[in-house]
Each structure stands twice: as C-alpha cells, then as structure tokens.
Design a protein around this motif. Structure first.
Motif, short mmCIF file in Angstrom:
data_model
loop_
_atom_site.label_atom_id
_atom_site.label_comp_id
_atom_site.label_asym_id
_atom_site.label_seq_id
_atom_site.Cartn_x
_atom_site.Cartn_y
_atom_site.Cartn_z
N HIS A 1 2.25 1.65 -3.43
CA HIS A 1 1.17 2.18 -4.26
C HIS A 1 0.91 3.66 -3.95
CE1 HIS A 1 -2.48 2.52 -6.52
NE2 HIS A 1 -3.27 2.51 -5.48
N SER A 2 0.91 3.99 -2.69
CA SER A 2 0.73 5.39 -2.29
C SER A 2 1.79 6.27 -2.93
CB SER A 2 0.80 5.50 -0.76
OG SER A 2 0.76 6.84 -0.34
N ALA A 3 2.99 5.70 -3.10
CA ALA A 3 4.10 6.46 -3.69
C ALA A 3 4.12 6.40 -5.21
CB ALA A 3 5.42 5.94 -3.13
N ASP B 1 12.79 2.34 -2.13
CA ASP B 1 13.49 3.57 -1.78
C ASP B 1 12.51 4.71 -1.48
OD1 ASP B 1 15.86 5.28 -1.48
OD2 ASP B 1 14.96 6.31 -3.19
N THR B 2 11.35 4.69 -2.12
CA THR B 2 10.39 5.79 -1.90
C THR B 2 9.80 5.79 -0.49
OG1 THR B 2 8.52 4.48 -2.72
CG2 THR B 2 9.69 5.82 -4.34
N ILE B 3 9.94 4.66 0.21
CA ILE B 3 9.36 4.59 1.55
C ILE B 3 10.41 4.29 2.61
CG2 ILE B 3 7.15 3.85 0.58
CD1 ILE B 3 7.74 1.04 1.74
N SER B 4 11.69 4.56 2.28
CA SER B 4 12.77 4.16 3.18
C SER B 4 12.79 4.97 4.46
CB SER B 4 14.11 4.28 2.46
OG SER B 4 14.34 5.64 2.14
N THR C 1 10.04 5.41 6.27
CA THR C 1 8.91 5.01 7.13
C THR C 1 9.33 4.01 8.20
OG1 THR C 1 8.27 3.20 5.67
CG2 THR C 1 7.28 5.35 5.24
N GLU D 1 0.83 -1.22 0.00
CA GLU D 1 0.00 0.00 0.00
C GLU D 1 0.86 1.26 0.00
OE1 GLU D 1 -2.24 -0.98 3.44
OE2 GLU D 1 -1.05 0.22 4.83
N LEU D 2 1.99 1.22 0.71
CA LEU D 2 2.85 2.41 0.70
C LEU D 2 3.55 2.58 -0.65
CD1 LEU D 2 4.28 2.34 4.34
CD2 LEU D 2 2.79 4.11 3.33
#
Lengths: 424, 424, 424
Positions: free
Chosen positions: C48-50, C75-78, C80, C45-46
């Motif tokens: 996808h969110s990104a 990498d886009t959620i690193s 969190t 989901e994260l």
C-alpha cells in the motif's frame, strides 16, 4: 584491522594527551587498594544492575567485603567496555595477565595494586604509561589549591553549587568563608564569583565547569528577580521553584561573565537528571532524559561570543544538535564523549559526524572523567582505538586525508586543541 | 573497498541523475569566479566557526579580499566533507590537482575558474560531467520564469513567503503585481495561489516547496480566523502570534490544495530555526532544533492522500519518524539528506534504514541544494559513494540483492523515482 | 564475512531460542495458505505504501484476490528486509528456490504451503527448523487457555484493554464473565486482575504485557480519582480525558502490583500511536512519535523494585534512554527490537550499545512479534546474523571476548536470559 588503521593507531598511541576533565582527588590521585578501582561507580552500579544488592557495597562495609562482593559479580558484566577498562588497567599498569578477574585470582591483583601504591609518585608513572601530560581536576569552590601537583594537574572551578545550591545557607557560609563575601545581593555574588575566578586563575585553573539538567535554559537573567530570591534565601526563607530558577539563571550568567573577564572557557556538561534512583549504589543514582534542546542555549552563545563554551551532552539525542551548533557558533566547542555516551558505539558515530563536518581546530577529542589516574590509560586507549578506526576507514581509505594529515587531526584532538583552548 | 563495491560504484557513477532541489540562479548558474565557489556558505560559516571574523567575508568587500580571507582559513577545515567537495570540484571540473588549496596556489585555480566561466554554456558542460540531467530551481513566486533554460532546469515554486510573510504588505504587493489579485480575503489567497500554480505549471514546474520551522503544525485550518488575520494585516495592523499562526496554517493548506489541483508534489523541508545566530556570516545564521514531531503532520497526510509530500528533515532525531511515516503513508516520500544531515555519517545510517524498510519505488535518493552547478558533481559523488557502500555491504554481500538488482535500486533512487514523482 | 563471524554465526544458529513475544493464534499457529503469509501486515502495508489501494486487500475479498494483488506489488518492495523474510521462509520452510516471488511462480509456492499445512503438527516442525523452543503468545484476558499446546507455547496476559478500555461497558462485561467480578470500584479491579493473574499463572503464563502510547506516564495512582472515574463509567457516563487518564494510571498500577504478587515480569512496549492512518490496510494504521521520555517511568521503576520490567521502545530516539535506564535500574531489562525498530540498521547500532554497556545477564536478545510461526525462522535468523556480526567485529576481533565467551553471550541473549527472567 587494516594496515592503515594499525599504523595510525601506533602513531596515535604516541600522542601525549591532555585530559581536560576528571574527578581525580589531588591528594590521593592513584589507587591505594584494588577497592579504589573496583569501587569506581561503573563496577558497583553495573554489578547492582545485574542483581547485586546495593548494600553489598555500602561504604560502611570494609574494603575487603566490598571487593569480594564486586569480584563475585564481575562475570555478569564481562562483556561491557567498562570491564575491559579494568582488565586493560590491570594488564598494562599492574602486569596482571589473567584473562578474567575472578574470586580465585583477585587477591593477587589486590597485592600488586597495594604494592604499587607505595611507590613514590606512583601517579606520575601511571600517567606517563597512559601518555597523558596533564589532567584537569574538578575542584569545589572552597577547595585548597595550594597542595596540588601542578606538574600534571590543572585545577578547574566546579560551579554546580554556586548555581543550583545558592539558596542553601551552608553553601553561602562556605562561600563567605572562602571569599570573605557574605552574599546577600546580586552584586555580592558577582564579587564572590570574581574572587573565586581570580583565585583559581592564579592557581593555574583551566576552566570553570558545571553539569546541568536537561531542562536548564540559560536565558538573559532577570537580576531584580534574582536579587529578591537571594534576599529571601538570606532571610532563611525557602524559595519557590520560580525563585530558585531565577537565581540559578542569574548565578549561571555571573559565572559566564567571570569566564569572559578572566578569559577562561566554561565547560558545560548538559543533560544529567540527578537522584533518579536513590536506592542505587553511591555514584549510580543519576540518569538522563532525552528532553530539552541546545536551542535553549543559543541566547547564551550569542551573548558571550568571546567565551569558549566546551560542551558535552549526556543524551545521544542531543549529539546532532551539538555538532550543528558547533558548526555555526565559533564559541561552541564539542568536548569528548561523556559518561552514558562514553562507549564505542556512540563515540564512533558521533566522532565520525564531528570529523566530517566541523573544523578540526575546535574539537576536543576526549577526557577521562576518571576518579583515579589508573583509568586514564584504558579510557584514553578506547578512544585512541575508535579515533584510529574512524580516521582510517572514513578518511584515509577514502582518500580524503593522507596518513600524515590524519595523524595531524588526531594530534589536534588529543593534545593541541585542549592545550590552546584551555591555555595549558 | 571490496570488488563488489567498486563495480557497483562504477555503475552508479554512470546513472544520469535528477537533482530535485537546488538554489541555482538560472541567470547565472555556474561560477564566474573562484569567489562564487569559496563564497558558498559552507566555507564562510566553517571558516568563521574556526575563528575567522564574520566581517572578513562581508559582502561589501571585494571578491579578492574575501577569497584571500577564506583561503587563509581553509586548512582549519581540511578534514571536513565540505572541503572535500571543493577539492573534488577543483580536480574534476578545473583540472586543479594540488592536494590542498593554499595561499600559494589559489590564484592558479582562480584563473582557471574565470577562464572556464567564459566558455559558452559552461553550466551544461559542468552538469554533463556530473552526470546530472535535470536540476530543480527554487523560484520566488514572482520570479520571471521565461528565460530559464528548460533543457536542464526545472522551476519550483518556493512558498515560504506566501505562508510565513503574508502579513507583510510588501509581500502582498509583490503578489498582487504578479497575479493581479489584491489579497484581502481567504478567497483572494486561493485565487492568487491558484494563479501562481497555473503559471508555474505552464512553465514546467516540478513542485511547490517550503522550509518549515520545527514547531510548525499543519492542522486543518480555521478559515475564519485566517480571514480575520488577513483583514487586520490588510488594514496595516500587526498580527499577534496566534493570528500569524492561523494565517500561516491556512496559507499552507491553500498551497497543499493547489498542489492537489495541479497534481504537483509538495516538497516539505522540516526543521529549520531561522536567524539563531544573527552575527554569523551570510547564509550561516540558521540552525535546527530536535523538538517537534512528524506526528503533527499526520493530519495533513490524511487530508491530502492524493498529494505527494516529498519530505526532508533537518534534525537527525527526526530521521526515524520520517522513515516510519513513509512506511505507512503512501503519499510520504523521503527525500535526500538535507543540509546539516548531509554528511556521510548521517547519510549512511539513514539511507541504510530507508533501503531496508521502504519500498524502493518511493525513495528520492538525493538532491544537491547547491547554489552553483559546480557543487552538483562532488555532492552527488559523495552520495553515490555512500549508496555504493550501503548496497554492497548490506545488500549484495549479504545476498539480499544481486548486483543487477542493487543497481536497479540505485537507478530508481537517483533517476527514475524523481522523474516519475515530479513528472519530469 | 570474516572467518570469525562465519564460525560464530554457525554456532549462533545452533542456539535453541526462546521467543518471548508473538501474536501467534494458538488454535491456528501455522499458515494454512500462502495468503496467511502474504497477509502479514508488513506486506500489505508496504505494498500500500508503494501505491496499492488499501481496498485491494480488503478482508472481505477472497484469499486468492488478495494474494494476486500483493504478489503483483512485491517487486516494489523487493529491497526490504521484510521481503527477505518472506523469501527466506519460502526457501527454508517450503523448499521454494526461485530468486523472486512473482505473478508467474507464486501458485507453486501457494500449493506447497497448502500441502504443508495439512501435515500433522506442522507448527512443531516449523519451530524446530527455526530452532525456537518456546513461543510466547499474547492472550486476551478472557481467552480460553486450556487448549494451548504448552509444549511450545507460553501464554501471556495482554493488558491493554484493562488499562485503556476499562470505561467500555463491553470490556467490563467480558471481565465479569471471565472472573465473576463486576468491576464497580477500585477494589473490584484489584480482585478481577488478581483473579486473571492467578488464572494465567496456573496456565503457565510467562508475563503480563502491554503496549503504551508515547505520552503515557505511570505515576503513583490517585485511587480516589480512579474510583470516581470507575463509578461514572459504571453509571454509563462518558469519562473526561483526565478521568480516563486517572483510571488508566490506576489500572496500570494494579497490574504492576499483581505482577509483583505473582512474580511475573511486566512487558512494557512503549511508544505506539494507534490509528494514525485509519485509511490504511488492516494492521498498518499505527505509527510512533519521538515525543515522551523514559524518565516518566522512573517513578514506576522505583516503586516496584521487585518486578522485572522487560522494556521495548518503538522510536529509535528512545533507544539510548532504554540502555541507560537498564544500566542503572536492576529491574529494567531491554527486550528485543520492536516493529519499526526491527530492521538491521537499527538493531546493529542498538545491540552494539547494549552489549558494550549492559550486564550480559539482563539482555533479552530478540522476539519475533509474529502472527504465524513461519516468520520465526527468518526474523530470528536476521537477528542471529546481526548478533554474529556485532560480536565478531566489536568483541572478538577487538580481543575483548574470546569466541567461546562471545558464544556464551549469544546463548544468554537468545535463550538463557529469557528462560530465567520469564521462568520457562
């Protein structure tokens, strides 16, 4: 704790505070027994919350029985800030230095409390030690104010009954007995309230005060509807919800008008749901709801620009609204940290927000809400510590205020603002 | 402040920021006089909140009179973050190094401000010093965009009037004058909005923007109802609340559709109650309410998956909803910390939550919301400090990010994300 | 981190925890592939969110395809906390020491995970390393409980279908197949639920559990209305919203009654809006709303004083209500930090408030809510760190608790309270 925080705290302890809201009984302001301290609703309700049956502290039981029950449960709540109030009061006011209060040592403390109670003017010594100069009371409208020790106590007219119980014949009878006015019309109510405000003002009262449910909405009143409701009540008829509401809104407005006339602030304590848990211990049956909005009070604040509304909110979800309404409305003054919001986690967050965004001259820092003067010391000390922390970390260490300026702010919050706003 | 925080802060100051929301007037972007700074609504409304009569700063008074009044009250708000913005701007932009701005020293600052104002392209120097590369404007739909200095300013179509004032004949007249479309039907409105979006896009606009009341609910529109309401309005008839709402929901949807067509983000600024305190100072009459829910926007977010909604909320009670909706909806991007939420206490809590749970590539860190470029520096600096603190304490010191990675995150929030999302 | 915090954390890591809520499938408790870890809804989901299309991780794609897609977006959620769970699990459970998981190194980890999966009783080793003694499951009412490894797993009756899907013929068919009771009347429902509770109790179940929408209001049921709704459903008719609600309220009450009869706690998980974003990834379509109030549950808490309600709330706006209701009601026990509230920013604030105001003996510190046992370690470790921080900073360093006492509190929250309350 940083050096800055330490220095600030020492100075903040030295500020002589004004306590603008309490429930201290003027005829018996200090604890006669340890039971008067352990009977504070925080201890009975938390012990009950942790499993003690409510009837273990039934008021028909002896002081000894009740104390024994509570002490037996104290360990279950030894993490709470309320427990730390008890231990700090024991240590600072009764030289009781045990780390914990237990079944094996509590009788020592009980003895010291009982001995201290017999000292002449004990309450004055207690307040001096807490560095509190004045303590506001919360007086029933028909209370006798003549015997109050005005050197330290300030009367305050509690108006809950006048707003929410006026349909009750007994309340109107008490009102007539006190004021000489049999309230049968809206005009009568104005007269009776005017009489009370004059009486309280002459007795040195600092304010009128009321606690309000979360869904109360103080709109401009419909006097005719209120008149009709009052007439029905006077005729012994039960009021519908709508009639009761019309009457409450009108009575509330009459009190706001009297505050304007007599130049007294109106303490609004918003958000309590009464009697949510009737099986609970005495004093531990009320709760809160996150519903409602301070937006419903905007009309009141507009209509009475010359009345100071000192406002407390019970639900933390209202905290941001209170800060922002006080930011825009000159007559809205955020007041202390009330009851379920009166723990360091909430105070720290809320106080920081107030200090960062509101004029320092309109913040009323704290009040004790206590029932016995002994709790003034630990409750105010808790607040003094949070205040020192927030000022040190967010203002002095970030160079937005010098230490001297931070101390000035603290003095306003604890002393100068309540003195000026309530005229004491 | 730890060494890590210090190092991070130094690096964060070096990031060239994009300011994606302001009210800077492109024809007069920098302060001409100190009055342009002291007249910022924060100072007038806080001085009024602290007791200054609103008419002391009536716009019909002279700049001098108003400045004198505000300066006289500044001490009452010297604790606020807003006051610290003023002093940081004075120090950094005008080399004014007094600790406080007072009745005895303010004329010095006034003189420096007036002198600086005369320097050629002063606003460019101010923005350079603030390390801000681009500043978004908030333009009326019929504003002339041709004279805007596009080297630093980015137009943005403000759509409040189109959504909430379309029943007003004067708004429709202005719309017709600009677009050539006399709006009498829903199709006309689509044409007119399409015309505006094309015009703004050609002028380099970054987004459409709107501020919304807390109870607005952008459902799928009922075009027939909107059509009918529009026809009534065109016929000079007043609209009922329901008609007005149907029209607003439709117009809002038309704008969302135009954002899709022209590939522009839609800046939603949710939660303002307008004119709550009409007796307040100019710009200090609006407030917020904690009511409403972002759940009412879910339908919008579903219907426009290809439109980026950059969302700000005014009430802190909405902050958790915003974070979670941005967590799930790819097209929801939390944007900055708006107005009553724009103080360090709230930014710190909210920023930490966003950084801990949302993809770093979709966070728009901050915007100034300023009216004069001088406030870009202290407002962004406030944010840079909070950002450095949160990254240092919660990410680097807990070893979840290296310093280099933390700096990368900061660069995304302050610069890369707004650049990519708004296409500047 | 201070010395106190360091010492406390070391001791807190040594507490053998009880995990009272998870979705671990007992037949496959540990990850067979890295895809089982990367497929956790937080990562899909994260990502996808990104910006990752939802169909990139469509369940019809191969494990390899899906892993490749997710790794490409990590990498886009690193930043969190969820990403840090993944890396901590990789490091501590799979000796994978790269700083980041990337397209160039993920196959190494995938290989280690696949190898580890083949070890006998791998899940026991994983839980031992996480220092978790027992893990509660969330079982469908007709699940076969006989094969569950009761040395570490504790069954728990999930009741969502029984309350909200009873009008569905398939649910009633499954219920009849399991219990032998064809539910056509309110009495039948009591029988069927009684059968289930007995079955689950005999299988060692720890509780019944349910997740609830924010507007659910568990009033005293209208059995006649429920009876009528049930008869209509049994007759194949669709229920109106009011009928569905009457049935849900009744079924909920039947379960509460069964909890009383079988002396089991009822886990209430309040606040989820299902299917808000149907176009999202599997498991990433639900959200929350800030609406509603725990005040609507007061009637339930009053009617079942002898049932322990272990309560979690999904919206942070409910956190203060939960703390205060647990303060007053003996049978309300705050439980963990759920889903969208399960990030350090919220845990820290909420945990501090609970520890400052609630009896230590009724706090259920944490549960993992995990789907594979591998996440128990990093999720509990996150909580252990926050707990150590709050105890050190707010209790030990302020001298309200000694280190030994603080550790006692931690042991209650992580182990002793869930053991006692759930009887494991």
């Amino acid at each position: 704790m940083s050096d800055v925080e330490n220095r600030l705290l020492a100075e903040i302890f030295a500020i002589r505070a004004i306590d603008c809201h309490s429930h201290v009984p003027p005829e018996s302001p200090h604890a006669q027994t340890l039971g008067d301290l352990l009977g504070y609703h925080y201890y009975t309700e938390l012990a009950h919350s942790a499993g003690m049956p409510a009837d273990a502290v039934d008021l028909r039981k002896s002081d000894l029985e009740r104390m024994t029950e509570i002490v037996a449960r104290l360990d279950t709540i030894s993490n709470t800030i309320q427990y730390s109030w008890l231990m700090e009061a024991a240590r600072e006011l009764f030289a009781f230095h045990a780390e914990r209060l237990t079944p094996s040592n509590w009788t020592e403390l009980a003895q010291v409390v009982a001995e201290a109670a017999r000292k002449k003017d004990r309450y004055l010594a207690v307040l001096a030690k807490a560095n509190i100069e004045k303590v506001f009371l919360t007086n029933r409208f028909d209370e006798d104010l003549s015997a109050i020790d005005r050197t330290v106590f300030v009367p305050c007219l509690r108006t809950d009954d006048l707003v929410f119980q006026l349909a009750d014949a007994e309340v109107r009878r008490r009102l007539a007995a006190k004021t000489g006015v049999e309230v049968g019309s809206s005009g009568d109510l104005r007269d009776a309230v005017g009489w009370l405000m004059r009486y309280f003002t002459q007795a040195g009262a600092g304010a009128a005060a009321i606690s309000l449910p979360p869904d109360f909405s103080p709109q401009a009143p419909d006097e005719k509807a209120a008149q009709k409701a009052l007439a029905r009540a006077a005729g012994g008829k039960a009021l519908s919800a709508a009639e009761g509401q019309a009457l409450a809104i009108f009575a509330f407005d009459v009190i706001a008008g009297a505050c304007r006339q007599f130049r007294k602030p109106f303490q609004l304590m918003i958000g309590v749901l009464r009697n949510v848990y009737p099986a609970g211990v005495a004093g531990g049956q009320d709760l809160l709801s996150k519903r409602g909005s301070l937006a419903d009070y905007a009309d009141l604040f507009r209509r009475y620009p010359d009345v100071d509304f000192t406002v407390s909110v019970l639900s933390m979800t209202w905290a941001h609204e209170l800060t922002t309404f006080a930011w825009i409305f000159p007559n809205v003054k955020p007041s202390g940290h009330w009851w379920y919001a009166n723990i360091p986690a909430h105070i720290e967050y809320d106080l920081r927000a107030r200090l960062e965004s509101l004029p320092k001259v309109k913040l009323i820092g704290y009040y004790s809400d206590m029932y016995k003067v002994e709790f003034g010391l630990p409750k105010f000390n808790m607040y003094r510590r949070v205040l020192a922390r927030v000022l040190a970390r967010e203002f002095v260490e970030t160079r937005r205020l010098s230490e001297r300026q931070a101390l000035e702010v603290a003095t306003l919050l604890l002393r100068e603002n309540p003195k000026r706003i309530f005229g004491v």
